[in-house]
Design a protein around this motif. Structure first.
Motif, PDB file in Angstrom:
ATOM      1  N   VAL A 425       0.823  -1.205   0.000  1.00  0.00           N
ATOM      2  CA  VAL A 425       0.000   0.000   0.000  1.00  0.00           C
ATOM      3  C   VAL A 425       0.860   1.259   0.000  1.00  0.00           C
ATOM      4  CG1 VAL A 425      -1.702   1.318   1.322  1.00  0.00           C
ATOM      5  CG2 VAL A 425      -1.971  -1.155   1.051  1.00  0.00           C
ATOM      6  N   GLN A 426       1.977   1.244   0.724  1.00  0.00           N
ATOM      7  CA  GLN A 426       2.778   2.466   0.783  1.00  0.00           C
ATOM      8  C   GLN A 426       3.429   2.805  -0.558  1.00  0.00           C
ATOM      9  OE1 GLN A 426       5.791   2.094   3.771  1.00  0.00           O
ATOM     10  NE2 GLN A 426       7.041   0.634   2.614  1.00  0.00           N
ATOM     11  N   GLY A 427       3.416   1.861  -1.490  1.00  0.00           N
ATOM     12  CA  GLY A 427       3.918   2.132  -2.834  1.00  0.00           C
ATOM     13  C   GLY A 427       2.842   2.584  -3.803  1.00  0.00           C
ATOM     14  N   VAL A 430      -2.480   7.729  -5.388  1.00  0.00           N
ATOM     15  CA  VAL A 430      -3.912   7.935  -5.175  1.00  0.00           C
ATOM     16  C   VAL A 430      -4.715   7.202  -6.243  1.00  0.00           C
ATOM     17  CG1 VAL A 430      -5.754   9.665  -5.209  1.00  0.00           C
ATOM     18  CG2 VAL A 430      -3.645  10.114  -3.937  1.00  0.00           C
ATOM     19  N   ASP A 431      -4.276   7.286  -7.497  1.00  0.00           N
ATOM     20  CA  ASP A 431      -4.981   6.592  -8.577  1.00  0.00           C
ATOM     21  C   ASP A 431      -4.986   5.082  -8.351  1.00  0.00           C
ATOM     22  OD1 ASP A 431      -5.382   9.011  -9.794  1.00  0.00           O
ATOM     23  OD2 ASP A 431      -3.876   8.734 -11.359  1.00  0.00           O
ATOM     24  N   ASP A 432      -3.835   4.556  -7.903  1.00  0.00           N
ATOM     25  CA  ASP A 432      -3.748   3.117  -7.661  1.00  0.00           C
ATOM     26  C   ASP A 432      -4.754   2.672  -6.598  1.00  0.00           C
ATOM     27  OD1 ASP A 432      -1.635   2.876  -9.456  1.00  0.00           O
ATOM     28  OD2 ASP A 432      -0.105   3.087  -7.890  1.00  0.00           O
ATOM     29  N   ILE A 434      -7.524   4.182  -5.530  1.00  0.00           N
ATOM     30  CA  ILE A 434      -8.913   4.318  -5.987  1.00  0.00           C
ATOM     31  C   ILE A 434      -9.292   3.158  -6.900  1.00  0.00           C
ATOM     32  CG2 ILE A 434     -10.423   5.699  -7.480  1.00  0.00           C
ATOM     33  CD1 ILE A 434      -9.193   8.183  -6.179  1.00  0.00           C
ATOM     34  N   THR A 435      -8.371   2.753  -7.756  1.00  0.00           N
ATOM     35  CA  THR A 435      -8.624   1.601  -8.623  1.00  0.00           C
ATOM     36  C   THR A 435      -8.801   0.334  -7.793  1.00  0.00           C
ATOM     37  OG1 THR A 435      -7.380   2.595 -10.455  1.00  0.00           O
ATOM     38  CG2 THR A 435      -7.693   0.197 -10.508  1.00  0.00           C
ATOM     39  N   GLU A 436      -7.970   0.155  -6.779  1.00  0.00           N
ATOM     40  CA  GLU A 436      -8.082  -1.006  -5.891  1.00  0.00           C
ATOM     41  C   GLU A 436      -9.434  -1.028  -5.188  1.00  0.00           C
ATOM     42  OE1 GLU A 436      -6.543  -4.257  -3.288  1.00  0.00           O
ATOM     43  OE2 GLU A 436      -5.554  -3.323  -4.997  1.00  0.00           O
ATOM     44  N   LEU A 437      -9.864   0.102  -4.702  1.00  0.00           N
ATOM     45  CA  LEU A 437     -11.158   0.173  -4.019  1.00  0.00           C
ATOM     46  C   LEU A 437     -12.304  -0.148  -4.982  1.00  0.00           C
ATOM     47  CD1 LEU A 437     -10.587   3.401  -1.883  1.00  0.00           C
ATOM     48  CD2 LEU A 437     -10.702   1.058  -1.020  1.00  0.00           C
ATOM     49  N   ARG A 438     -12.221   0.381  -6.181  1.00  0.00           N
ATOM     50  CA  ARG A 438     -13.295   0.184  -7.160  1.00  0.00           C
ATOM     51  C   ARG A 438     -13.363  -1.248  -7.669  1.00  0.00           C
ATOM     52  NH1 ARG A 438     -11.711   3.076 -12.154  1.00  0.00           N
ATOM     53  NH2 ARG A 438     -10.686   1.061 -12.534  1.00  0.00           N
ATOM     54  N   VAL A 491      -7.075  10.087  -0.507  1.00  0.00           N
ATOM     55  CA  VAL A 491      -8.127   9.353  -1.202  1.00  0.00           C
ATOM     56  C   VAL A 491      -9.495   9.732  -0.655  1.00  0.00           C
ATOM     57  CG1 VAL A 491      -9.095   7.037  -1.540  1.00  0.00           C
ATOM     58  CG2 VAL A 491      -6.661   7.456  -1.928  1.00  0.00           C
ATOM     59  N   ASN A 492      -9.599   9.933   0.647  1.00  0.00           N
ATOM     60  CA  ASN A 492     -10.884  10.339   1.215  1.00  0.00           C
ATOM     61  C   ASN A 492     -11.294  11.733   0.771  1.00  0.00           C
ATOM     62  OD1 ASN A 492     -12.421   8.686   3.532  1.00  0.00           O
ATOM     63  ND2 ASN A 492     -10.266   8.048   3.461  1.00  0.00           N
ATOM     64  N   ARG A 493     -10.319  12.563   0.396  1.00  0.00           N
ATOM     65  CA  ARG A 493     -10.627  13.921  -0.075  1.00  0.00           C
ATOM     66  C   ARG A 493     -10.748  13.997  -1.594  1.00  0.00           C
ATOM     67  NH1 ARG A 493      -6.064  15.839   4.085  1.00  0.00           N
ATOM     68  NH2 ARG A 493      -7.384  16.214   5.914  1.00  0.00           N
ATOM     69  N   ASP A 494     -10.389  12.962  -2.274  1.00  0.00           N
ATOM     70  CA  ASP A 494     -10.422  12.970  -3.729  1.00  0.00           C
ATOM     71  C   ASP A 494     -11.869  12.992  -4.212  1.00  0.00           C
ATOM     72  OD1 ASP A 494     -10.410  11.637  -6.543  1.00  0.00           O
ATOM     73  OD2 ASP A 494      -8.294  12.075  -6.140  1.00  0.00           O
ATOM     74  N   PRO A 495     -12.192  13.802  -5.222  1.00  0.00           N
ATOM     75  CA  PRO A 495     -13.568  13.850  -5.733  1.00  0.00           C
ATOM     76  C   PRO A 495     -14.095  12.492  -6.180  1.00  0.00           C
ATOM     77  CG  PRO A 495     -12.292  15.691  -6.600  1.00  0.00           C
ATOM     78  CD  PRO A 495     -11.323  14.805  -5.883  1.00  0.00           C
TER      79      PRO A 495
END
Length: 559
Positions: A425-427, A430-432, A434-438, A491-495
């Motif tokens: 995770v530390q690597g 933000v895009d990575d 969000i993709t993992e969550l989705r 990530v929590n602040r990302d639109p």
């Protein structure tokens, strides 16, 4: 529905009148000072068709919510110190049964504070009202305004940029001690809109006037900005207000009371105040009954709710919170009780069976007090990923026959905070993440929802979420990883978090989920989690993607 019509349907009653109607005629310990606000309208336009509820945050001096017009109710417990010396000298304080200082020892002062929230609270002139003789001193963000003050009524000029508000009792007369301190916030509420905070009449519309908090704090109780941010939720779960996790509440005589100096102690918020909020919002209250509460406590709690809650509101009833979770004292208590009662020799089964048994006992007490189940939603709390547990809880002694809802907490992304995931995770960017969550976290959680929905359907009960939302928080070593904490914050602040929430909530709906209680209202971000739909009370919706997604889901999915 017009504002004038809405306000005309608010009835002002008193606890003393309501208490006189108790079935057993016993009003021992009844508080008589609180007006009860009933909104009896069945046309409430804010939340009547809402599919979502929310969990409360804690009532403390450091949470970024302005819940009460009287800010002292959220203040820090008294700390003993010395004048000009130690903030906390460790000495005991002479405190009465309501939490007020009765006397001070030589060279002793009593300190408290509020709004330790990085300056995110209102500036302006606060009014400090108090009874008794003595000396109050103000520090940090507050300055005493001698010109406008008089004994019993101080004006303090508050600048949040200088931190929170500190109040010190440096002298008090034991024969008439300083007590009943109220710290009334600046401004007021518009006479035609209970959700509109104002500093003067210019903030109000249609000729309405700004009614000062100083004049109406006993009936307004809740800050309009707090009300405005939660007014569209259908239900409000009071787990944190009740200090349910590890609660020591047992006997009714020791319950939280309206007359307590503050409602931020380990006892929690009085039931009368929780009911008052439900009435004000016309929202369904969700109570998590303390695991050590006696039957008498539960009965009196139920009677208070019956007598004071607007009669067209349902009540959610749950035994404690996450009894399955070994991290909470109520879990060990339930295991011990289950073993001692001989429910099973297996500790896991003993805990589950006791939780099921005690839930039904609580349901029965409420059913007796309410003369039926029409107004009750009897909630069996389960674990989202543990399908075996759900079956055990519902099957034990046919508990499903007295249960209305199976409740889970279908968080997504929780595994990303595990130490086993730290290096990966530390690597991530933000895009990575969000993709993992989705693509993985949400679908995995949806599998749990689908499985639990099948179980609920099999037993003829509804599936509800007692908590839910994102679960990006570190555990163990990961909790102190600054890179991961910064990533989780971002990530929590990302639109795009709004899009993730919409996808997640749609899946909850599409797989049979009923009322969903998001966790939680407003809370700052940090190593202990990013739970708030808002980071602070008056955060603009444009910068709060989770809050925006929740409000959009309410708008687009009326029930």
């Amino acid at each position: 529905m017009s504002i004038s019509r809405h306000l005309s349907l608010i009835l002002l009653l008193t606890v003393s009148l309501l208490a006189s109607g108790c079935q057993d005629g016993n009003t021992e310990g009844t508080d008589t000072s609180l007006p009860i606000l009933y909104d009896t309208s069945s046309e409430n336009g804010n939340n009547v068709n809402s599919p979502l509820g929310t969990n409360s945050n804690d009532i403390t001096y450091w949470t970024p919510e302005w819940v009460f017009v009287d800010a002292f109710k959220s203040s820090q417990e008294w700390v003993s110190g010395t004048a000009g010396g130690a903030w906390d000298d460790g000495r005991a304080l002479d405190i009465d049964e309501n939490g007020w200082i009765r006397s001070l020892a030589p060279d002793q002062v009593a300190r408290t504070g509020m709004f330790a929230v990085n300056g995110r609270y209102p500036a302006g002139q606060y009014t400090v009202l108090y009874d008794g003789d003595g000396t109050l001193e103000y520090r940090l963000g507050a300055r005493f305004n001698a010109e406008l003050s008089q004994p019993g009524r101080h004006i303090i000029d508050v600048d949040p940029s200088r931190n929170g508000i500190s109040i010190t009792i440096s002298a008090t007369n034991p024969a008439n001690p300083i007590r009943n301190i109220r710290v009334i916030m600046p401004g007021g509420v518009c006479s035609n809109d209970p959700y509109q905070w104002c500093n003067d009449n210019s903030a109000c519309t249609n000729g309405a006037v700004c009614e000062s908090f100083v004049d109406n704090y006993e009936t307004q109780i809740f800050h309009p900005t707090f009300l405005d941010r939660i007014k569209r939720y259908r239900a409000f779960r009071f787990m944190n207000w009740m200090r349910t996790n590890g609660s020591t509440q047992q006997d009714w005589a020791n319950r939280p009371k309206i007359t307590d100096a503050r409602w931020s102690t380990e006892k929690g918020v009085p039931v009368e105040i929780m009911v008052a909020l439900a009435n004000r919002l016309h929202a369904e209250p969700w109570f998590t009954i303390p695991h050590q509460a006696t039957d008498d406590y539960i009965r009196r709690f139920a009677e208070t709710v019956r007598d004071q809650l607007s009669p067209d509101l349902k009540i959610y009833i749950e035994h404690s919170n996450e009894v399955w979770n070994r991290g909470f004292p109520q879990s060990a208590y339930a295991e011990q009780r289950g073993l001692s009662l001989g429910l099973s020799t297996n500790p896991n089964l003993a805990r589950a069976y006791y939780h099921s048994l005690r839930s039904v006992q609580i349901f029965d007490i409420f059913t007796s007090v309410f003369a039926g189940t029409e107004r009750l939603v009897r909630v069996m709390g389960a674990q989202s990923r543990n399908y075996w547990l759900s079956r055990q809880l519902l099957e034990f002694q046919n508990a499903y026959q007295k249960t209305d809802a199976l409740a889970i907490a279908p968080y997504f992304g929780f595994y990303l905070g595990f130490p086993s995931e730290e290096q990966r995770v530390q690597g991530m960017s933000v895009d990575d993440l969000i993709t993992e969550l989705r693509d993985f976290a949400i679908p995995s959680t949806v599998d749990d929802i689908r499985a639990q929905s099948d179980i609920a359907r099999e037993f003829g009960v509804k599936l509800v979420a007692y908590e839910g939302g994102q679960h990006l928080v570190g555990a163990g070593s990961t909790a102190n990883n600054s890179t991961i904490n910064a990533l989780f914050d971002a990530v929590n602040r990302d639109p795009r978090m709004a899009d993730l929430y919409t996808r997640y909530l749609n899946a909850w709906r599409d797989n049979g989920g009923q009322v969903f209680m998001h966790y939680l209202t407003a809370s700052g971000y940090g190593r202990f989690g990013r739970w708030g739909s808002l980071e602070y009370q008056d955060q603009p919706a444009a910068s709060a993607p989770k809050f925006r997604a929740l409000m959009d889901f309410i708008q687009n999915n009326p029930q």
